[in-house]
Design a protein around this motif. Structure first.
Motif, mmCIF file in Angstrom:
data_model
loop_
_atom_site.group_PDB
_atom_site.id
_atom_site.type_symbol
_atom_site.label_atom_id
_atom_site.label_comp_id
_atom_site.label_asym_id
_atom_site.label_seq_id
_atom_site.Cartn_x
_atom_site.Cartn_y
_atom_site.Cartn_z
ATOM 1 N N ARG A 4 10.041 36.248 45.098
ATOM 2 C CA ARG A 4 9.351 37.533 45.227
ATOM 3 C C ARG A 4 7.852 37.326 45.061
ATOM 4 N N VAL A 5 7.070 37.982 45.932
ATOM 5 C CA VAL A 5 5.618 37.899 45.896
ATOM 6 C C VAL A 5 5.072 39.299 45.667
ATOM 7 N N LYS A 6 4.113 39.421 44.753
ATOM 8 C CA LYS A 6 3.485 40.722 44.511
ATOM 9 C C LYS A 6 2.078 40.700 45.078
ATOM 10 N N ALA A 7 1.683 41.827 45.688
ATOM 11 C CA ALA A 7 0.348 41.944 46.278
ATOM 12 C C ALA A 7 -0.181 43.344 46.015
ATOM 13 N N GLY A 11 -4.825 50.307 45.910
ATOM 14 C CA GLY A 11 -4.254 51.020 44.764
ATOM 15 C C GLY A 11 -2.740 51.044 44.727
ATOM 16 N N PHE A 12 -2.089 50.343 45.632
ATOM 17 C CA PHE A 12 -0.638 50.249 45.658
ATOM 18 C C PHE A 12 -0.226 48.812 45.375
ATOM 19 N N GLU A 13 0.917 48.662 44.770
ATOM 20 C CA GLU A 13 1.494 47.343 44.539
ATOM 21 C C GLU A 13 2.653 47.155 45.501
ATOM 22 N N MET A 14 2.664 46.008 46.172
ATOM 23 C CA MET A 14 3.757 45.685 47.079
ATOM 24 C C MET A 14 4.556 44.530 46.496
ATOM 25 N N SER A 15 5.853 44.663 46.487
ATOM 26 C CA SER A 15 6.747 43.600 46.078
ATOM 27 C C SER A 15 7.428 43.105 47.355
ATOM 28 N N LEU A 16 7.140 41.877 47.755
ATOM 29 C CA LEU A 16 7.585 41.315 49.028
ATOM 30 C C LEU A 16 8.655 40.256 48.764
ATOM 31 N N LEU A 17 9.797 40.406 49.387
ATOM 32 C CA LEU A 17 10.909 39.489 49.137
ATOM 33 C C LEU A 17 11.447 38.923 50.446
ATOM 34 N N PRO A 18 11.280 37.605 50.677
ATOM 35 C CA PRO A 18 11.899 36.982 51.849
ATOM 36 C C PRO A 18 13.392 36.775 51.587
ATOM 37 N N ILE A 19 14.216 37.019 52.586
ATOM 38 C CA ILE A 19 15.672 36.912 52.433
ATOM 39 C C ILE A 19 16.213 35.995 53.526
ATOM 40 N N ALA A 20 16.916 34.935 53.110
ATOM 41 C CA ALA A 20 17.495 33.980 54.064
ATOM 42 C C ALA A 20 18.720 34.583 54.733
ATOM 43 N N GLU A 21 18.911 34.230 55.986
ATOM 44 C CA GLU A 21 20.069 34.661 56.758
ATOM 45 C C GLU A 21 21.341 34.179 56.076
ATOM 46 N N CYS A 22 22.305 35.007 55.990
ATOM 47 C CA CYS A 22 23.557 34.689 55.321
ATOM 48 C C CYS A 22 24.416 33.759 56.186
ATOM 49 N N GLY A 23 24.933 32.696 55.584
ATOM 50 C CA GLY A 23 25.873 31.829 56.267
ATOM 51 C C GLY A 23 25.271 30.674 57.038
ATOM 52 N N ALA A 24 23.966 30.657 57.240
ATOM 53 C CA ALA A 24 23.345 29.564 58.000
ATOM 54 C C ALA A 24 23.028 28.402 57.065
ATOM 55 N N SER A 25 23.062 27.187 57.610
ATOM 56 C CA SER A 25 22.686 26.040 56.792
ATOM 57 C C SER A 25 21.179 26.109 56.520
ATOM 58 N N PRO A 26 20.726 25.570 55.383
ATOM 59 C CA PRO A 26 19.312 25.700 54.992
ATOM 60 C C PRO A 26 18.310 25.251 56.063
ATOM 61 N N GLU A 27 18.613 24.165 56.783
ATOM 62 C CA GLU A 27 17.632 23.696 57.781
ATOM 63 C C GLU A 27 17.556 24.596 59.015
ATOM 64 N N TYR A 28 18.563 25.450 59.222
ATOM 65 C CA TYR A 28 18.553 26.342 60.378
ATOM 66 C C TYR A 28 18.424 27.817 59.995
ATOM 67 N N SER A 29 18.145 28.080 58.744
ATOM 68 C CA SER A 29 18.052 29.463 58.286
ATOM 69 C C SER A 29 16.897 30.199 58.936
ATOM 70 N N VAL A 35 10.457 45.007 51.448
ATOM 71 C CA VAL A 35 9.196 45.325 50.796
ATOM 72 C C VAL A 35 9.353 46.635 50.019
ATOM 73 N N TYR A 36 8.887 46.630 48.787
ATOM 74 C CA TYR A 36 8.914 47.816 47.924
ATOM 75 C C TYR A 36 7.462 48.127 47.581
ATOM 76 N N ILE A 37 7.044 49.359 47.805
ATOM 77 C CA ILE A 37 5.663 49.769 47.580
ATOM 78 C C ILE A 37 5.642 50.875 46.537
ATOM 79 N N CYS A 38 4.745 50.757 45.572
ATOM 80 C CA CYS A 38 4.598 51.827 44.587
ATOM 81 C C CYS A 38 3.126 51.986 44.214
ATOM 82 N N GLN A 39 2.812 53.148 43.696
ATOM 83 C CA GLN A 39 1.450 53.423 43.271
ATOM 84 C C GLN A 39 1.139 52.618 42.017
#
Length: 91
Positions: A4-7, A11-29, A35-39
Motif C-alpha cells: 500500500r502506498v499513501k499520497a 488536502g486529501f489522502e490517497m491510499s493506493l493498493l496494487p492487486i495482482a491477478e488471481c491465479g497467474a504465476s508471479p512472472e506473468y501476473s 484507491v481510497y480517498i479521504c479528507q
C-alpha cells in the motif's frame, strides 16, 4: 497484493493498493488497483465526511509500479472533479 502506498493531494489522502491477478504465476501476473480517498483534516481518516473508494475492475497493468501510477492518476482526477459523476467533493 502489493504494498500500500499513501499520497497527499490537495488536502486529501490517497491510499493506493496494487492487486495482482488471481491465479497467474508471479512472472506473468498482471495488476489492477484499488484507491481510497479521504479528507486529510479528519482526525481518523475512516470517519472523514469526504471519502471515496474506487477499484479498477480489470488486471491490465504489467507491474505494481504501473498500477500505483494509474491509481494515483485516477485519484487525482476524482479529487479534481474531472471524471463527471466520480467527484469526491460531492460526498
Amino acid at each position: 497484493m502489493g504494498e500500500r502506498v499513501k499520497a497527499l493531494y490537495k488536502g486529501f489522502e490517497m491510499s493506493l493498493l496494487p492487486i495482482a491477478e488471481c491465479g497467474a504465476s508471479p512472472e506473468y501476473s498482471r495488476y489492477t488497483y484499488s484507491v481510497y480517498i479521504c479528507q486529510r483534516t479528519a482526525a481518523v481518516s475512516q470517519d472523514s465526511e469526504k471519502r471515496y473508494s474506487f477499484s479498477y475492475p480489470t488486471a491490465i497493468f504489467a507491474n505494481e509500479v504501473e498500477a500505483v501510477g494509474a491509481a494515483y492518476e485516477r485519484g487525482r482526477q476524482i479529487i479534481d472533479g474531472t471524471l463527471g459523476n466520480r467527484d469526491v467533493r460531492r460526498f
